[in-house]
Enzyme design. Structure first.
Site, PDB file in Angstrom:
ATOM      1  N   GLY A 175       0.806  -1.214   0.000  1.00 35.38           N
ATOM      2  CA  GLY A 175       0.000   0.000   0.000  1.00 35.38           C
ATOM      3  C   GLY A 175       0.835   1.258   0.000  1.00 35.38           C
ATOM      4  O   GLY A 175       2.058   1.219   0.133  1.00 35.38           O
ATOM      5  N   GLY A 186       0.833   5.266   1.707  1.00 36.11           N
ATOM      6  CA  GLY A 186       0.167   6.147   2.662  1.00 36.11           C
ATOM      7  C   GLY A 186       0.746   7.541   2.560  1.00 36.11           C
ATOM      8  O   GLY A 186       1.507   7.827   1.638  1.00 36.11           O
ATOM      9  N   LYS A 193       6.412   0.587   6.854  1.00 35.47           N
ATOM     10  CA  LYS A 193       6.197   1.765   6.033  1.00 35.47           C
ATOM     11  C   LYS A 193       7.517   2.487   5.853  1.00 35.47           C
ATOM     12  O   LYS A 193       8.198   2.820   6.823  1.00 35.47           O
ATOM     13  CB  LYS A 193       5.196   2.686   6.713  1.00 35.47           C
ATOM     14  CG  LYS A 193       4.900   3.941   5.939  1.00 35.47           C
ATOM     15  CD  LYS A 193       3.704   4.611   6.545  1.00 35.47           C
ATOM     16  CE  LYS A 193       3.596   6.052   6.110  1.00 35.47           C
ATOM     17  NZ  LYS A 193       2.502   6.705   6.814  1.00 35.47           N
ATOM     18  N   ASP A 200      -6.774  12.736   8.034  1.00 37.18           N
ATOM     19  CA  ASP A 200      -6.800  12.006   6.763  1.00 37.18           C
ATOM     20  C   ASP A 200      -7.576  10.703   6.913  1.00 37.18           C
ATOM     21  O   ASP A 200      -7.094   9.632   6.567  1.00 37.18           O
ATOM     22  CB  ASP A 200      -5.362  11.740   6.281  1.00 37.18           C
ATOM     23  CG  ASP A 200      -5.319  11.403   4.794  1.00 37.18           C
ATOM     24  OD1 ASP A 200      -6.312  11.676   4.091  1.00 37.18           O
ATOM     25  OD2 ASP A 200      -4.300  10.857   4.341  1.00 37.18           O
TER      26      ASP A 200
END
Ligand SMILES: *[C@@H]1O[C@H](CO)[C@@H](O)[C@H](O)[C@H]1NC(C)=O
Ligand SMILES: *[C@@H]1O[C@H](CO)[C@@H](O)[C@H](O)[C@H]1NC(C)=O
Ligand SMILES: *[C@@H]1O[C@H](CO)[C@@H](O)[C@H](O)[C@H]1NC(C)=O
Ligand SMILES: *[C@@H]1O[C@H](CO)[C@@H](O)[C@H](O)[C@H]1NC(C)=O
Ligand SMILES: *[C@@H]1O[C@H](CO)[C@@H](O)[C@H](O)[C@H]1NC(C)=O
Ligand SMILES: *[C@@H]1O[C@H](CO)[C@@H](O)[C@H](O)[C@H]1NC(C)=O
Ligand SMILES: *[C@@H]1O[C@H](CO)[C@@H](O)[C@H](O)[C@H]1NC(C)=O
Length: 803
Positions: free
Chosen positions: A526, A528, A547, A639
């Site tokens: 993913g 972000g 991440k 967000d």
């Protein structure tokens, strides 16, 4: 015989080599510790070997004392080897010809050195300020090393405290090795006190729930310097100042991080007087973390001082050391009969800081009790009336840390205990404090094992042989030591980790570890805010999401935001963070891995039936209510969107990606400044576009959009076909839903109009109507019309026990 002779020659050469290497300008011997001392010109300070235990010495600097005896220990201000005392025989401190000062233990091991080199003649000089310097032997000679750059637990007047150093408390008043309390400059430029214990760590000064400016601190001055001046004023670049009660007079002064975790300023007129406390950092001693360990509470009594006490049903783990805390005398089973087997015992005015599993507003005592009983990990709950909210709050606890008892604390802890077993606990014990906390009395024998050379050996060559072997050993040790010391020094200097001290089970990873875990970042799962997320497998076989922030500089803001925010929070609907990596330009975060991916993935694959969608809506709302209103700092996520709501194996939501989030000032909720727009198109509240003040209602708006997506199965931006022309245009889901709502006045038929067709007829109309009504309120243009998140939780929870 020939072989033995050559062996002995070989060792003789080795010994000569060794001696040559160690030829020194001067040397202090531990056996002469009374005479081998350095005294400052006016005699205020003395440096030399100081006895710290039986046959154990440390090289130290202390305030010179007229009378020296056992009852009258010197006030030590610095120590070279506090954690590695040397033997009372044949240990030396030497200034080598190479310019290095080394401290050797029993002739063998170098336990400390200044790591300096110079070809010029040097000397070791002790100033009247208490600063020991290694300088070139000329007037105003160049200073190669000074003890002021390496403080232990004490700062002297005019000694700078900077970002590069810590003060570390000693274990106890009469044991000088490093304890668990630290004074540091944090990454946000604020001076803080930290408990860095073996199991948990947390900041306790200034109070962690205060935003820095509420604590009177500034985060803007990055010089990170603090100093005590000779008049008695301690001031730090974050605007903290401590003016001593005897400010203005020239006295002997020191500022010490004491073994009980408080920093105190001490002063006295002459060397033979007692020290008086003329100021202290922390005013409420019982609120210092870690002093009593887990499952134990700290109590104060004007007569006996501060004590620790195990909570009922628990007993001491280590009689010598309170910081280990207490462990239960019982075992609680967790099954359907739990209710019959447990009872709760109330402790009035007792508080345990942190480790709330969750919280519930306006719960009755009974509801709170049942809530705790339903969770196996709940070992107690705190129940207290929050005055400004005018309702009771329920906090189930998964751990009991940092406990204290104070009549000023308006709340109680309810301990979960087995019903049958009788536990005795006398609340008077709290009042009269008859139990002695022996943390400060602990004196452990120091063990310094070493082999003494026996000089009465029968054969000469055996003697040489032994020494030779010893020398080889010493050389090996020396090499290993050099290697270890270099690494150790590296890790001591690197104190970036302290920002995240509030977290549990949090660690720092190396870049290569994470590179290996992700197989060179091969499996992307993913993207972000500011980073890409990869799947990884740690060496302990734990699957994680890693991440990696894009360009290091651009990502710095996001990195610090995520770490300092998520690291401090703990909620079941919040993504768990296991650690981070900050190495060179690499910035990575390690999260728990969610197999089912994000809400966006599961929605598009039609994996969510109606009940799961409702559960996700409730869980997400609870998490937002927690970060907006109840945790240590108020936080705006900024967000919220389906990509940032992850789904665990039980279809519970976990809110993730705090890269754009913002900490809010607690008592000033409507006036925070935002330097830039944050968020994602389609989810952003109108305040962003019209440049209006930003409040937690921006998250409420985004949440409303997400709920509308779950109801309609459409995405936040939908493309609309205009029937007469060929062109299509993009419209927000909110506009589309509002349009439908205007056309259909009846709520039920409105919901049927917008409902996701893939849900079929398998849904609960009453819940659906509630959810749709909540979502519509959340996306109101006018922010004051939107509910806050705890109201949303309340409205959705009305139905929670229906099914
Ligand atoms: C230690 O020194 C103090 C200060 O002079 C003195 O009063 C005391 O009697 C001494 N104690 C012993 C055990 O010598
Ligand atoms: C001290 O050591 C450093 C690095 O090992 C070296 O660069 C420097 O020249 C040395 N200085 C002297 C005076 O030997
Ligand atoms: C102490 O030092 C700070 C910073 O230099 C200064 O602002 C403050 O006025 C001083 N306090 C006193 C009592 O002089
Ligand atoms: C930052 O703090 C230092 C030390 O207290 C002070 O000298 C300096 O003026 C401060 N800088 C700013 C910009 O306030
Ligand atoms: C516990 O209760 C649940 C329902 O309340 C039931 O489904 C389950 O079988 C019970 N488990 C045991 C071990 O009795
Ligand atoms: C708290 O709950 C009670 C009933 O359980 C209710 O009457 C009251 O209005 C609630 N208070 C708030 C502020 O929601
Ligand atoms: C503390 O309280 C207990 C029980 O009330 C009593 O027996 C004990 O003497 C008290 N201890 C002190 C030091 O007052």
């Amino acid at each position: 015989m020939m072989r033995m002779a050559s062996l002995s020659i070989f060792f003789t050469i080795l010994i000569l080599l060794f001696h040559f290497q160690h030829s020194s300008s001067f040397s202090f011997s531990v056996e002469n510790f009374e005479q081998d001392i350095i005294v400052s010109p006016k005699g205020t300070f003395t440096a030399g070997f100081y006895p710290v235990g039986e046959n154990a010495y440390s090289f130290a600097i202390w305030f010179t004392q007229k009378y020296k005896n056992l009852t009258n220990a010197a006030t030590i201000v610095w120590m070279a080897n506090r954690d590695q005392p040397v033997n009372g025989k044949r240990s030396t401190l030497s200034l080598l010809k190479t310019g290095n000062v080394i401290l050797t233990d029993a002739d063998y091991f170098i336990v400390w050195s200044t790591n300096t080199n110079s070809s010029k003649p040097l000397d070791l000089f002790l100033y009247d300020t208490g600063n020991l310097v290694l300088r070139e032997h000329t007037t105003n000679g160049f200073i190669l090393w000074q003890s002021f750059d390496y403080p232990t637990d004490t700062l002297l007047p005019e000694q700078s405290f900077t970002r590069y150093v810590n003060l570390v408390s000693s274990k106890s008043d009469n044991k000088y090795s490093s304890g668990y309390y630290k004074l540091i400059f944090d990454n946000d430029n604020v001076l803080r006190l930290l408990y860095d214990g073996p199991q948990v760590s947390s900041i306790y000064w200034p109070y962690p729930w205060l935003v820095s400016w509420d604590a009177g601190r500034s985060t803007y001055n990055s010089s990170r310097e603090a100093k005590l001046d000779v008049w008695g004023n301690f001031s730090s670049s974050d605007d903290f100042t401590l003016t001593t009660s005897d400010y203005g007079t020239i006295l002997q002064r020191r500022l010490t991080l004491d073994s009980d975790g408080n920093v105190r300023a001490y002063s006295r007129k002459h060397g033979h007087e007692k020290w008086l406390i003329s100021g202290q950092f922390h005013q409420q001693l019982i609120k210092i973390h870690g002093i009593c360990g887990p499952n134990s509470i700290c109590i104060t009594n004007p007569r006996t001082g501060r004590k620790c006490l195990c909570i009922p049903g628990y007993r001491r783990i280590d009689i010598q050391d309170w910081s280990q805390g207490c462990k239960p005398n019982f075992q609680l089973s967790c099954n359907n009969k739990t209710k019959l087997e447990t009872r709760f015992q109330r402790l009035h005015h007792v508080h345990f800081y942190g480790y709330d599993y969750d919280y519930r507003a306006n719960y009755t005592y009974k509801q709170c009790k049942h809530y705790c009983m339903r969770m196996c990990q709940c070992i107690a709950f705190e129940y207290r009336f929050v005055k400004d909210q005018e309702m009771p709050y329920c906090y189930p606890k998964s751990q009991l840390q940092n406990g204290f008892s104070s009549p000023n604390f308006e709340g109680s802890i309810f301990l979960r205990l087995p019903k049958g077993k009788q536990v005795f606990f006398n609340e008077n014990d709290i009042k009269n404090g008859s139990l002695v906390c022996s943390r400060n009395n602990e004196v452990k024998q120091l063990r310094r094992p070493y082999i003494e050379g026996k000089e009465n050996g029968p054969m000469k060559f055996m003697f040489w042989f032994t020494i030779g072997l010893g020398l080889i050993e010493a050389l090996c040790f020396f090499m290993i030591w050099c290697f270890l010391f270099k690494n150790r020094k590296h890790s001591v200097r690197d104190n970036q980790g302290y920002v995240f001290a509030g977290a549990i089970g949090f660690r720092k990873f190396t870049y290569s570890e994470l590179k290996q875990a992700t197989k060179c970042f091969s499996q992307e799962i993913g993207k972000g805010a500011g980073g890409t997320v990869y799947k990884g497998l740690l060496s302990n076989n734990r699957v994680v999401a890693i991440k990696r922030l894009h360009e290091a500089n651009k990502g710095e803001r996001e990195f610090l935001a995520e770490i300092s925010i998520i690291g401090r929070l703990n909620h079941m609907n919040l993504i768990g963070m296991w650690g981070y990596c900050a190495e060179g330009k690499h910035r990575l975060l390690v999260f728990e891995y969610m197999e089912k991916g994000s809400l966006a993935d599961t929605l598009s694959s039609n994996a969510l039936d109606w009940a799961k969608r409702y559960q996700i809506a409730v869980g997400t709302a609870k998490c937002l209510a927690y970060i907006h209103e109840e945790c240590l700092e108020w936080i705006l996520h900024c967000d919220i969107k389906p990509q940032n709501i992850l789904i665990d194996s039980d279809y519970q939501p976990k809110v993730a990606d705090f890269g754009l989030s913002k900490l809010l000032q607690r008592n000033n909720r409507d006036n925070s400044s935002f330097s830039r727009m944050r968020g994602t198109r389609g989810y952003m509240a109108p305040e962003w576009i019209f440049n209006l003040p930003i409040t937690s209602k921006v998250d409420v708006y985004s949440y409303g959009v997400v709920v509308l997506e779950m109801i309609t199965g459409k995405s936040a931006m939908i493309s609309i076909q205009i029937t007469d022309g060929e062109e299509s245009h993009n419209e927000s889901l909110v506009t589309w839903v509002r349009e439908k709502r205007r056309k259909v006045s009846d709520m039920r038929s409105f919901v049927e109009h917008i409902l996701d067709p893939t849900l079929g007829s398998n849904y609960d109309m009453v819940k659906l109507e509630t959810l749709a009504a909540v979502a519509l309120d959340c996306v109101e243009e006018e922010k004051h019309m939107r509910p806050n998140m705890s109201q949303v939780v309340e409205r959705l929870q009305i139905h929670e026990h229906d099914s």
